[in-house]
Write a protein that holds these residues in place. Sequence first.
Motif, mmCIF file in Angstrom:
data_model
loop_
_atom_site.group_PDB
_atom_site.id
_atom_site.type_symbol
_atom_site.label_atom_id
_atom_site.label_comp_id
_atom_site.label_asym_id
_atom_site.label_seq_id
_atom_site.Cartn_x
_atom_site.Cartn_y
_atom_site.Cartn_z
ATOM 1 N N ASP A 11 0.825 -1.205 0.000
ATOM 2 C CA ASP A 11 0.000 0.000 0.000
ATOM 3 C C ASP A 11 0.860 1.256 0.000
ATOM 4 O O ASP A 11 0.574 2.217 -0.708
ATOM 5 N N THR A 14 2.054 1.443 -3.553
ATOM 6 C CA THR A 14 1.010 1.617 -4.567
ATOM 7 C C THR A 14 0.476 3.044 -4.569
ATOM 8 O O THR A 14 0.312 3.642 -5.636
ATOM 9 N N ARG A 17 3.002 5.474 -6.113
ATOM 10 C CA ARG A 17 3.124 5.241 -7.560
ATOM 11 C C ARG A 17 1.940 5.885 -8.291
ATOM 12 O O ARG A 17 2.124 6.576 -9.294
#
Length: 123
Positions: A11, A14, A17
């Motif tokens: 997480d 992610t 990103r």
Amino acid sequence: MSRNIYPLCLDVHTRPRAFLTRHAKDRPLLGDSLDNWLYPLAAMSAYTLCRLRQPSPRDLLNIAPGHLSDDLMFRMTGTLEQSFKSVLRRNKAGGVDRIARTPVFTTKIRQAVVSQSRYHIEG
């Protein structure tokens, strides 16, 4: 080590990103590579959410990933950009790709996060 740390680490990678992908559409990233920004921003996120210089796996498990907002990442990205520019001014031979992977740069961004009170987290 708890297996709960793996979803958290995913997480914390992610979200930055996705944020950097959106951010780069409006403002090109130095070095033109999202990957050179991802690790430092994820590291800054961990330091910010834990509020510790050397978070342990247990410390990481106590953070709330929901606190990793776009506003917080925008502010951290500004600090990261300033840090890259500062190092690039002194080190013309190293590009963003080389700088981003050095322990010295990791220490620099850790210090930048710890020294800035603007990373206030609600909640």
